[in-house]
Design a protein around this motif. Structure first.
Motif, PDB file in Angstrom:
ATOM      1  N   ALA A   1       0.821  -1.217   0.000  1.00  0.00           N
ATOM      2  CA  ALA A   1       0.000   0.000   0.000  1.00  0.00           C
ATOM      3  C   ALA A   1       0.851   1.262   0.000  1.00  0.00           C
ATOM      4  O   ALA A   1       0.549   2.232  -0.709  1.00  0.00           O
ATOM      5  CB  ALA A   1      -0.933  -0.014   1.213  1.00  0.00           C
ATOM      6  N   GLU A   2       1.934   1.274   0.775  1.00  0.00           N
ATOM      7  CA  GLU A   2       2.815   2.440   0.838  1.00  0.00           C
ATOM      8  C   GLU A   2       3.437   2.727  -0.522  1.00  0.00           C
ATOM      9  O   GLU A   2       3.604   3.882  -0.920  1.00  0.00           O
ATOM     10  CB  GLU A   2       3.907   2.211   1.886  1.00  0.00           C
ATOM     11  N   HIS A   3       3.774   1.672  -1.248  1.00  0.00           N
ATOM     12  CA  HIS A   3       4.359   1.826  -2.573  1.00  0.00           C
ATOM     13  C   HIS A   3       3.330   2.392  -3.550  1.00  0.00           C
ATOM     14  O   HIS A   3       3.654   3.250  -4.379  1.00  0.00           O
ATOM     15  CB  HIS A   3       4.882   0.486  -3.086  1.00  0.00           C
ATOM     16  N   ALA A   4       2.103   1.892  -3.471  1.00  0.00           N
ATOM     17  CA  ALA A   4       1.062   2.354  -4.389  1.00  0.00           C
ATOM     18  C   ALA A   4       0.835   3.857  -4.239  1.00  0.00           C
ATOM     19  O   ALA A   4       0.709   4.582  -5.239  1.00  0.00           O
ATOM     20  CB  ALA A   4      -0.240   1.597  -4.125  1.00  0.00           C
ATOM     21  N   VAL A   5       0.832   4.330  -3.006  1.00  0.00           N
ATOM     22  CA  VAL A   5       0.651   5.769  -2.769  1.00  0.00           C
ATOM     23  C   VAL A   5       1.816   6.554  -3.351  1.00  0.00           C
ATOM     24  O   VAL A   5       1.630   7.573  -4.028  1.00  0.00           O
ATOM     25  CB  VAL A   5       0.511   6.048  -1.254  1.00  0.00           C
ATOM     26  N   ALA A   6       3.046   6.090  -3.109  1.00  0.00           N
ATOM     27  CA  ALA A   6       4.231   6.799  -3.590  1.00  0.00           C
ATOM     28  C   ALA A   6       4.290   6.852  -5.111  1.00  0.00           C
ATOM     29  O   ALA A   6       4.804   7.818  -5.685  1.00  0.00           O
ATOM     30  CB  ALA A   6       5.496   6.136  -3.038  1.00  0.00           C
ATOM     31  N   LEU A   7       3.759   5.827  -5.766  1.00  0.00           N
ATOM     32  CA  LEU A   7       3.817   5.750  -7.228  1.00  0.00           C
ATOM     33  C   LEU A   7       2.572   6.311  -7.898  1.00  0.00           C
ATOM     34  O   LEU A   7       2.490   6.345  -9.125  1.00  0.00           O
ATOM     35  CB  LEU A   7       4.022   4.293  -7.666  1.00  0.00           C
ATOM     36  N   GLY A   8       1.590   6.718  -7.122  1.00  0.00           N
ATOM     37  CA  GLY A   8       0.362   7.263  -7.693  1.00  0.00           C
ATOM     38  C   GLY A   8      -0.522   6.212  -8.319  1.00  0.00           C
ATOM     39  O   GLY A   8      -1.294   6.508  -9.241  1.00  0.00           O
ATOM     40  N   LEU A   9      -0.448   4.976  -7.811  1.00  0.00           N
ATOM     41  CA  LEU A   9      -1.254   3.882  -8.340  1.00  0.00           C
ATOM     42  C   LEU A   9      -2.553   3.756  -7.544  1.00  0.00           C
ATOM     43  O   LEU A   9      -2.579   3.977  -6.333  1.00  0.00           O
ATOM     44  CB  LEU A   9      -0.487   2.562  -8.266  1.00  0.00           C
ATOM     45  N   ALA A  10      -3.619   3.377  -8.213  1.00  0.00           N
ATOM     46  CA  ALA A  10      -4.882   3.133  -7.531  1.00  0.00           C
ATOM     47  C   ALA A  10      -4.735   1.914  -6.627  1.00  0.00           C
ATOM     48  O   ALA A  10      -3.938   1.007  -6.921  1.00  0.00           O
ATOM     49  CB  ALA A  10      -5.993   2.894  -8.555  1.00  0.00           C
ATOM     50  N   PRO A  11      -5.457   1.867  -5.517  1.00  0.00           N
ATOM     51  CA  PRO A  11      -5.368   0.708  -4.619  1.00  0.00           C
ATOM     52  C   PRO A  11      -5.625  -0.600  -5.353  1.00  0.00           C
ATOM     53  O   PRO A  11      -6.528  -0.698  -6.175  1.00  0.00           O
ATOM     54  CB  PRO A  11      -6.464   0.990  -3.575  1.00  0.00           C
ATOM     55  N   HIS A  12      -4.776  -1.583  -5.071  1.00  0.00           N
ATOM     56  CA  HIS A  12      -4.905  -2.942  -5.628  1.00  0.00           C
ATOM     57  C   HIS A  12      -4.614  -3.022  -7.130  1.00  0.00           C
ATOM     58  O   HIS A  12      -4.794  -4.081  -7.735  1.00  0.00           O
ATOM     59  CB  HIS A  12      -6.299  -3.530  -5.352  1.00  0.00           C
ATOM     60  N   ARG A  13      -4.150  -1.934  -7.728  1.00  0.00           N
ATOM     61  CA  ARG A  13      -3.785  -2.014  -9.145  1.00  0.00           C
ATOM     62  C   ARG A  13      -2.435  -2.720  -9.276  1.00  0.00           C
ATOM     63  O   ARG A  13      -1.460  -2.327  -8.627  1.00  0.00           O
ATOM     64  CB  ARG A  13      -3.683  -0.620  -9.750  1.00  0.00           C
TER      65      ARG A  13
END
Length: 251
Positions: free
Chosen positions: A122-134
């Motif tokens: 989850a922390e990575h998704a936020v940092a990369l601007g990815l939607a949750p679970h993408r």
């Protein structure tokens, strides 16, 4: 009875489920030949090293090499097997190795890296601007000295920008099943060759136990677009440190 190997190329015929294991290994080797991990004319690692690299038996490696030899992608003489696939000259590697914390070559150390196409932490998704679970390309690295000490574990997640801009990384999507070995040590060279200027920010902190250090590397390009984030845990003692630097794009 003599063994025969199908003539069809492992990267163009059939699905992964239909192919024997040596075809998958042959396909991954082709990828490393094409992306410059094994440059044209360079000698391939020995069967024992390739078996450890891909997590298979030496016989499986031998069959995979036979496929590539029949297709003219490698040649073999008394000195070993050499890559013959035509490709771009390999540039001098940058001073940065991927992932952060990767060890220098040590034949006695345990060194394993894999890639998977999955939802990142989850922390990575936020940092990369990815939607949750993408899902995205996630690289995992694990290394330890021969005696089991000095354990290093790293998880890297790549952004949609990195996969769109860097062809060598995008190629891994179709074979990122989390099981096959995947050394992406030239990742930063691939990014620079794609015209990206790399800005790194490494945060290094000592964990509460005092026996391990955590390193978080964030990489952006010249447009402030996130490219990757790596979370590394090192079995060591070190004070907190944060530093930044920029690596220009290749010209």
């Amino acid at each position: 009875m003599a063994r025969t190997t199908p003539r069809n190329h492992p990267t163009t015929e059939g699905t992964t489920e239909e192919r024997p294991l040596y075809w998958r290994v042959a396909g991954e080797l082709v990828g490393e030949l094409r992306d410059g991990t094994i440059p044209p004319g360079e000698r391939l690692p020995g069967e024992r090293q390739l078996a450890a690299h891909f997590g298979v038996s030496r016989e499986t490696v031998r069959q995979a090499l036979d496929v590539l030899r029949r297709d003219g992608l490698i040649s073999t003489d008394r000195r070993g097997s050499h890559a013959t696939l035509t490709g771009l000259p390999v540039e001098a590697p940058s001073s940065l190795a991927f992932p952060v914390g990767v060890r220098t070559a040590d034949p006695d150390a345990f060194d394993r890296a894999t890639v998977a196409w999955e939802a990142p932490p989850a922390e990575h998704a936020v940092a990369l601007g990815l939607a949750p679970h993408r899902p995205t390309l996630v690289h995992r690295y694990r290394s330890a000295a021969a005696d089991g000490t000095g354990l290093r574990t790293a998880v890297t997640s790549f952004s949609a920008v990195a996969l769109a801009e860097v062809e060598e990384l995008a190629r891994y999507r179709d074979r990122a099943d989390g099981s096959g070995a995947a050394q992406l040590r030239r990742t930063y060279d691939w990014m620079r060759r794609a015209g990206l200027t790399l800005h790194h920010r490494d945060s290094i902190t000592r964990l509460e136990s005092g026996a391990s250090v955590r390193v978080i590397r964030r990489v952006h390009d010249q447009y402030a677009r996130p490219l990757e984030i790596t979370d590394l845990i090192v079995d060591a003692r070190q004070d907190a440190l944060v530093y930044e630097f920029t690596l220009p794009a290749a010209v």
